[in-house]
Design a protein around this motif. Structure first.
Motif, PDB file in Angstrom:
ATOM      1  N   LYS A   1       0.847  -1.189   0.000  1.00  0.00           N
ATOM      2  CA  LYS A   1       0.000   0.000   0.000  1.00  0.00           C
ATOM      3  C   LYS A   1       0.889   1.247   0.000  1.00  0.00           C
ATOM      4  N   GLU A   2       0.602   2.185  -0.929  1.00  0.00           N
ATOM      5  CA  GLU A   2       1.391   3.419  -1.009  1.00  0.00           C
ATOM      6  C   GLU A   2       0.957   4.398   0.072  1.00  0.00           C
ATOM      7  N   THR A   3       1.934   4.958   0.748  1.00  0.00           N
ATOM      8  CA  THR A   3       1.620   6.014   1.707  1.00  0.00           C
ATOM      9  C   THR A   3       1.611   7.336   0.956  1.00  0.00           C
ATOM     10  N   SER A   4       1.057   8.373   1.556  1.00  0.00           N
ATOM     11  CA  SER A   4       1.042   9.677   0.889  1.00  0.00           C
ATOM     12  C   SER A   4       2.467  10.189   0.691  1.00  0.00           C
ATOM     13  N   PHE A   5       3.379   9.830   1.611  1.00  0.00           N
ATOM     14  CA  PHE A   5       4.778  10.238   1.462  1.00  0.00           C
ATOM     15  C   PHE A   5       5.377   9.591   0.213  1.00  0.00           C
ATOM     16  N   MET A   6       5.133   8.290   0.023  1.00  0.00           N
ATOM     17  CA  MET A   6       5.672   7.588  -1.143  1.00  0.00           C
ATOM     18  C   MET A   6       5.096   8.170  -2.431  1.00  0.00           C
ATOM     19  N   LYS A   7       3.812   8.490  -2.407  1.00  0.00           N
ATOM     20  CA  LYS A   7       3.153   9.041  -3.589  1.00  0.00           C
ATOM     21  C   LYS A   7       3.757  10.400  -3.940  1.00  0.00           C
ATOM     22  N   THR A   8       3.938  11.235  -2.934  1.00  0.00           N
ATOM     23  CA  THR A   8       4.524  12.553  -3.161  1.00  0.00           C
ATOM     24  C   THR A   8       5.934  12.404  -3.706  1.00  0.00           C
ATOM     25  N   THR A   9       6.705  11.522  -3.110  1.00  0.00           N
ATOM     26  CA  THR A   9       8.072  11.315  -3.559  1.00  0.00           C
ATOM     27  C   THR A   9       8.088  10.836  -5.010  1.00  0.00           C
ATOM     28  N   LYS A  10       7.187   9.946  -5.357  1.00  0.00           N
ATOM     29  CA  LYS A  10       7.098   9.435  -6.721  1.00  0.00           C
ATOM     30  C   LYS A  10       6.756  10.573  -7.696  1.00  0.00           C
ATOM     31  N   GLN A  11       5.800  11.411  -7.315  1.00  0.00           N
ATOM     32  CA  GLN A  11       5.424  12.547  -8.166  1.00  0.00           C
ATOM     33  C   GLN A  11       6.597  13.524  -8.314  1.00  0.00           C
ATOM     34  N   GLU A  12       7.303  13.750  -7.217  1.00  0.00           N
ATOM     35  CA  GLU A  12       8.451  14.660  -7.269  1.00  0.00           C
ATOM     36  C   GLU A  12       9.538  14.103  -8.188  1.00  0.00           C
ATOM     37  N   LEU A  13       9.772  12.788  -8.101  1.00  0.00           N
ATOM     38  CA  LEU A  13      10.774  12.150  -8.963  1.00  0.00           C
ATOM     39  C   LEU A  13      10.365  12.257 -10.426  1.00  0.00           C
ATOM     40  N   GLU A  14       9.090  12.012 -10.710  1.00  0.00           N
ATOM     41  CA  GLU A  14       8.602  12.128 -12.083  1.00  0.00           C
ATOM     42  C   GLU A  14       8.747  13.559 -12.586  1.00  0.00           C
ATOM     43  N   ALA A  15       8.453  14.527 -11.736  1.00  0.00           N
ATOM     44  CA  ALA A  15       8.587  15.937 -12.115  1.00  0.00           C
ATOM     45  C   ALA A  15      10.051  16.275 -12.397  1.00  0.00           C
ATOM     46  N   GLU A  16      10.961  15.786 -11.548  1.00  0.00           N
ATOM     47  CA  GLU A  16      12.396  16.022 -11.753  1.00  0.00           C
ATOM     48  C   GLU A  16      12.875  15.398 -13.058  1.00  0.00           C
ATOM     49  N   ARG A  17      12.401  14.186 -13.320  1.00  0.00           N
ATOM     50  CA  ARG A  17      12.785  13.518 -14.574  1.00  0.00           C
ATOM     51  C   ARG A  17      12.276  14.301 -15.775  1.00  0.00           C
ATOM     52  N   PHE A  18      11.037  14.770 -15.685  1.00  0.00           N
ATOM     53  CA  PHE A  18      10.461  15.562 -16.766  1.00  0.00           C
ATOM     54  C   PHE A  18      11.292  16.829 -16.995  1.00  0.00           C
ATOM     55  N   LEU A  19      11.615  17.525 -15.904  1.00  0.00           N
ATOM     56  CA  LEU A  19      12.414  18.746 -16.023  1.00  0.00           C
ATOM     57  C   LEU A  19      13.767  18.453 -16.658  1.00  0.00           C
ATOM     58  N   HIS A  20      14.379  17.365 -16.240  1.00  0.00           N
ATOM     59  CA  HIS A  20      15.688  16.974 -16.781  1.00  0.00           C
ATOM     60  C   HIS A  20      15.576  16.728 -18.290  1.00  0.00           C
ATOM     61  N   ARG A  21      14.551  15.963 -18.696  1.00  0.00           N
ATOM     62  CA  ARG A  21      14.351  15.676 -20.128  1.00  0.00           C
ATOM     63  C   ARG A  21      14.073  16.967 -20.897  1.00  0.00           C
ATOM     64  N   ALA A  22      13.258  17.835 -20.332  1.00  0.00           N
ATOM     65  CA  ALA A  22      12.916  19.102 -20.990  1.00  0.00           C
ATOM     66  C   ALA A  22      14.158  19.970 -21.163  1.00  0.00           C
TER      67      ALA A  22
END
Length: 126
Positions: A1-22
């Motif tokens: 089960k994902e905790t809200s902390f894990m979900k936030t961290t996952k979203q932050e990682l995805e955002a960082e990856r997107f920024l890096h690719r951009a």
């Protein structure tokens, strides 16, 4: 089960990856313009451009990057330049989705550029 902390961290990682690719894409596609910026300035510009896209209903990574790519083809101060009022007009169209808006922007830009080049040609030799 994902905790809200894990979900936030996952979203932050995805955002960082997107920024890096951009950032990587813009550096490769617009070498002169991006060379004038350090990494932090470039990152902040990408974030600002993405927020601009989101504010006009752009949602997917593909659509957001399509608009960001387009924005980088315009002068950096286009929002203050009345000659570019058509950009805001197209983006504000509530009846168009992101893909149609970007297509309309590209078509309008082609006409705008052609008209500008014709105007310069008319002044040659005068």
């Amino acid at each position: 089960k994902e905790t809200s902390f894990m979900k936030t961290t996952k979203q932050e990682l995805e955002a960082e990856r997107f920024l890096h690719r951009a950032m990587k894409y813009l550096t490769a596609s617009f070498p002169e313009r991006s060379a004038a910026m350090d990494a932090e300035t470039l990152k902040n510009k990408v974030i600002d451009d993405c927020e601009y896209a989101l504010s006009y209903g752009y949602e997917t990574e593909r659509d957001v990057m399509g608009l960001v790519d387009f924005l980088w083809r315009l002068p950096s101060d286009f929002r203050k330049d009345p000659q570019y009022g058509w950009v805001e007009e197209i983006l504000s169209d509530k009846d168009s989705d992101a893909e149609l808006k970007t297509e309309s922007l590209q078509n309008a830009y082609a006409l705008f550029t052609a008209a500008a080049e014709q105007g310069e040609a008319d002044h040659v030799g005068t």
